[in-house]
Design an enzyme around this catalytic site. Structure first.
Site, short mmCIF file in Angstrom:
data_model
loop_
_atom_site.label_atom_id
_atom_site.label_comp_id
_atom_site.label_asym_id
_atom_site.label_seq_id
_atom_site.Cartn_x
_atom_site.Cartn_y
_atom_site.Cartn_z
CE LYS A 1 -8.96 24.72 56.40
NZ LYS A 1 -8.44 23.86 55.60
CE LYS B 1 -14.12 17.57 54.09
NZ LYS B 1 -13.22 16.46 53.81
CE LYS C 1 -5.98 19.25 58.98
NZ LYS C 1 -6.23 18.01 57.83
P1 AMP Z 1 -9.90 18.48 52.60
O1 AMP Z 1 -11.51 18.47 52.79
O2 AMP Z 1 -9.29 19.25 53.39
O3 AMP Z 1 -9.44 17.19 51.87
O4 AMP Z 1 -10.09 19.52 51.27
C1 AMP Z 1 -10.42 19.06 49.94
C2 AMP Z 1 -10.23 20.30 48.88
O5 AMP Z 1 -11.07 21.32 49.47
C3 AMP Z 1 -8.85 20.80 49.03
O6 AMP Z 1 -8.42 21.14 47.72
C4 AMP Z 1 -8.82 22.08 49.92
O7 AMP Z 1 -7.91 23.03 49.56
C5 AMP Z 1 -10.40 22.63 49.49
N1 AMP Z 1 -11.02 23.25 50.43
C6 AMP Z 1 -11.26 22.74 51.94
N2 AMP Z 1 -11.76 23.92 52.77
C7 AMP Z 1 -11.88 25.16 51.62
C8 AMP Z 1 -12.12 26.35 51.98
N3 AMP Z 1 -12.91 26.67 52.92
N4 AMP Z 1 -12.07 27.15 50.85
C9 AMP Z 1 -11.67 26.66 49.87
N5 AMP Z 1 -11.36 25.73 49.45
C10 AMP Z 1 -11.20 24.62 50.60
#
Ligand code: AMP
Ligand code: TRP
Length: 334
Positions: free
Chosen positions: A198, A201, A114
């Site tokens: 991955k 967003k 990041k």
């Molecule tokens: P975040 O949006 O980064 O706060 O992620 C929220 C949740 O979604 C966390 O548990 C992440 O590990 C999961 N997550 C985010 N992106 C992915 C992805 N591409 N594949 C699987 N899990 C994800």
């Protein structure tokens, strides 16, 4: 130590939630809510480690809350709230900043990703972000944390911090060591444009992801454009090792249709990827568009969403304050 299971997880309010969040985290949140006490948090303090437009942040918090509800979280079963309204998160984070070690943080790969090439310009908050995540979990003495695979390293750090606190303050089982709950079959949903990254967003191209609010037309367009392979679908998983985009599409399809990857591959063997894409788009439309419509509907009544967060905050605060009282005592704070 109480042996009671308690689930905690957080999602950042940084815009649209996508299929990765849904399959990696939210679906698991919903099934856990049927079995144990769960606390789900919209982690706005984590979001601001990277600058957020103040006019957008509130809306994003409400949209993430709406996404929680639209996927099936029930505020009468689970505690749903936003992180900044329970001040214990920030307070415990400070205490844990003093327990956690610089050497541990230096190993965090998400910070490296990041912060990019100019680490000197990253916020201090981004650097100590994993300590705040440990505080989120330990503030409630949570035992289990459903997350996608990308959060595994942060969870390991939370366990190290919990263990060091327990050792330093001579209270062996004070903090339980939180266990990650990572989906077995699809722990990392990959980008539709690049199967080695991955789904995220922050990826610039919207064609890299399926958003929960995408319309049927958008889903069809994105899946059609998704990178796959010019050969037909092989019958052997090993043949997909060097084709991460194709493997990703097949893995998503098997997850949505609740089938094993092996079974999906044997059914698809010898077919063109266009066949898989048509079936995948159909399956995604059935699963995702009702969620998107529900999010839009819930967003029309912001005061309802705010009142859900407020009730969740009250419940979370009671647990947090009780635990913080004991934490302050252990450290010798007056
Ligand atoms: P975040 O949006 O980064 O706060 O992620 C929220 C949740 O979604 C966390 O548990 C992440 O590990 C999961 N997550 C985010 N992106 C992915 C992805 N591409 N594949 C699987 N899990 C994800
Ligand atoms: N760091 C997590 C992410 O980016 C979000 C998060 C914050 C979290 N606090 C948490 C997840 C506590 C689980 C438990 O996805």
């Amino acid at each position: 130590m109480s042996k009671k299971k308690l689930v905690f997880s957080g999602v950042q309010p940084t815009g649209n939630l996508h299929l990765g969040n849904y399959l990696g985290a939210l679906k698991n949140f919903v099934s856990l809510q049927k079995q144990v006490e769960c606390i789900y948090c919209v982690v706005d303090l984590h979001a601001i480690t990277i600058f957020q437009d103040p006019n957008q942040l509130q809306n994003n918090v409400l949209e993430t809350t709406a996404s929680f509800l639209a996927t099936g979280l029930n505020p009468n079963k689970s505690i749903i709230f936003n992180q900044s309204s329970v001040s214990g998160h920030a307070e415990l984070a400070w205490i844990l900043n003093c327990v956690s070690r610089i050497g541990w943080l230096n190993r965090m790969t998400q910070f490296k990703d990041k912060a990019g090439s100019d680490k000197e310009k990253a916020s201090v908050g981004l650097y100590i972000y994993p300590n705040l995540m440990a505080a989120d979990i330990l503030l409630y003495k949570a035992t289990h944390v459903p997350v996608g695979a990308d959060q595994k390293q942060h969870l390991e750090l939370s366990r190290d911090i919990a263990q060091k606190f327990n050792n330093d303050f001579n209270c062996k089982e004070f903090f339980p060591l939180p266990e990650p709950l990572i989906p077995k079959n699809i722990s990392r949903v990959m980008s539709l444009r690049d199967g080695t990254k991955k789904m995220s967003k922050s990826e610039e191209s919207d064609y890299s992801r399926i958003n929960l609010k995408d319309t049927a037309d958008e889903i069809i367009k994105k899946i059609k454009k998704a990178k796959s392979d010019s050969n037909t679908i092989p019958g052997d998983i090993n043949a997909l090792e060097s084709k991460p985009e194709a493997l990703n599409l097949l893995t998503i399809y098997s997850e949505i249709t609740k089938s094993s990857l092996e079974k999906t591959i044997s059914e698809m063997e010898g077919k063109e990827y266009s066949f898989l894409k048509t079936k995948l788009a159909e399956a995604l439309i059935n699963e995702i568009t009702p969620v998107g419509k529900e999010i839009e509907k819930l967003l029309k009544d912001k005061s309802h969403l705010i009142s859900i967060l407020k009730k969740g905050t009250e419940k979370a605060n009671i647990i947090a304050e009780e635990n913080l009282k004991n934490i302050r005592e252990k450290i010798g704070l007056i």
